[in-house]
Motif scaffolding. Structure first.
Motif, PDB file in Angstrom:
ATOM      1  N   ALA A 126       0.862  -1.189   0.000  1.00  0.00           N
ATOM      2  CA  ALA A 126       0.000   0.000   0.000  1.00  0.00           C
ATOM      3  C   ALA A 126       0.890   1.227   0.000  1.00  0.00           C
ATOM      4  O   ALA A 126       1.851   1.299   0.765  1.00  0.00           O
ATOM      5  N   SER A 153       1.193   5.547  -0.008  1.00  0.00           N
ATOM      6  CA  SER A 153       0.621   6.868   0.243  1.00  0.00           C
ATOM      7  C   SER A 153       0.832   7.716  -1.002  1.00  0.00           C
ATOM      8  O   SER A 153       1.819   7.544  -1.714  1.00  0.00           O
ATOM      9  N   PRO A 154      -0.076   8.669  -1.274  1.00  0.00           N
ATOM     10  CA  PRO A 154       0.153   9.567  -2.412  1.00  0.00           C
ATOM     11  C   PRO A 154       1.382  10.449  -2.197  1.00  0.00           C
ATOM     12  O   PRO A 154       1.882  11.042  -3.138  1.00  0.00           O
ATOM     13  N   VAL A 210      -2.520  -1.596  -3.117  1.00  0.00           N
ATOM     14  CA  VAL A 210      -3.431  -0.467  -2.906  1.00  0.00           C
ATOM     15  C   VAL A 210      -2.676   0.791  -3.318  1.00  0.00           C
ATOM     16  O   VAL A 210      -1.663   1.138  -2.715  1.00  0.00           O
ATOM     17  N   LEU A 211      -3.170   1.433  -4.374  1.00  0.00           N
ATOM     18  CA  LEU A 211      -2.471   2.598  -4.923  1.00  0.00           C
ATOM     19  C   LEU A 211      -3.409   3.789  -5.052  1.00  0.00           C
ATOM     20  O   LEU A 211      -4.578   3.634  -5.416  1.00  0.00           O
ATOM     21  N   PRO A 212      -2.874   4.987  -4.831  1.00  0.00           N
ATOM     22  CA  PRO A 212      -3.654   6.193  -5.099  1.00  0.00           C
ATOM     23  C   PRO A 212      -3.727   6.427  -6.606  1.00  0.00           C
ATOM     24  O   PRO A 212      -2.859   5.971  -7.357  1.00  0.00           O
ATOM     25  N   TRP A 226      -1.641  14.645  -4.886  1.00  0.00           N
ATOM     26  CA  TRP A 226      -2.673  13.924  -5.645  1.00  0.00           C
ATOM     27  C   TRP A 226      -2.579  14.248  -7.126  1.00  0.00           C
ATOM     28  O   TRP A 226      -2.837  13.404  -7.972  1.00  0.00           O
ATOM     29  N   GLN A 244      -0.466  11.961  -9.258  1.00  0.00           N
ATOM     30  CA  GLN A 244      -0.829  10.553  -9.383  1.00  0.00           C
ATOM     31  C   GLN A 244      -1.280  10.226 -10.804  1.00  0.00           C
ATOM     32  O   GLN A 244      -1.783  11.071 -11.534  1.00  0.00           O
ATOM     33  N   SER A 281     -12.552   8.045  -1.466  1.00  0.00           N
ATOM     34  CA  SER A 281     -11.139   8.415  -1.571  1.00  0.00           C
ATOM     35  C   SER A 281     -10.540   7.735  -2.796  1.00  0.00           C
ATOM     36  O   SER A 281     -10.922   6.621  -3.134  1.00  0.00           O
ATOM     37  N   TYR A 285      -8.370   5.674  -4.007  1.00  0.00           N
ATOM     38  CA  TYR A 285      -7.462   4.538  -3.884  1.00  0.00           C
ATOM     39  C   TYR A 285      -8.081   3.354  -4.619  1.00  0.00           C
ATOM     40  O   TYR A 285      -9.273   3.097  -4.496  1.00  0.00           O
TER      41      TYR A 285
END
Length: 102
Positions: free
Chosen positions: A9, A11-12, A37-39, A66, A69, A94, A96
């Motif tokens: 996982a 974080s952005p 799990v990706l932003p 963000w 991304q 959100s 993700y």
């Protein structure tokens, strides 16, 4: 068979899909996450493929936001360049995405 870890996982603030593909989903990856799990950037819905170029990510990861991304379609494509991942869930409220290997 490649060894699996259960979950990766990000974080952005850590990276984007291009970075993840180069570091964790490349052809020579020695560990393949079962779930990723990706932003993603919700401003570019499918079918748009947007991969922002990140400069100096290794030196200054706090510059990631963000807006840096990848689009959801680009994230899917990058993960599937050398491995087989399928989109299994988008987190409600959100940006993700949850992908599963196999």
């Amino acid at each position: 068979a490649q060894p699996f870890v259960d979950l990766l996982a990000l974080s952005p603030l850590a990276a984007n899909c291009d970075y993840v593909a180069r570091r964790y989903a490349s052809k020579g990856s020695q560990v393949v996450p079962l779930f990723v799990v990706l932003p993603f950037n919700p401003l570019f819905p499918p079918p748009f493929v947007v991969v922002p170029k990140l400069r100096d990510i290794d030196e200054n990861p706090k510059t990631i936001t963000w807006q840096n991304q990848c689009s959801l379609s680009a994230t899917y494509r990058k993960l599937n360049e050398h491995h087989r991942y399928r989109l299994v869930h988008i987190v409600r409220g959100s940006p993700y995405a949850v992908f599963m290997h196999g």
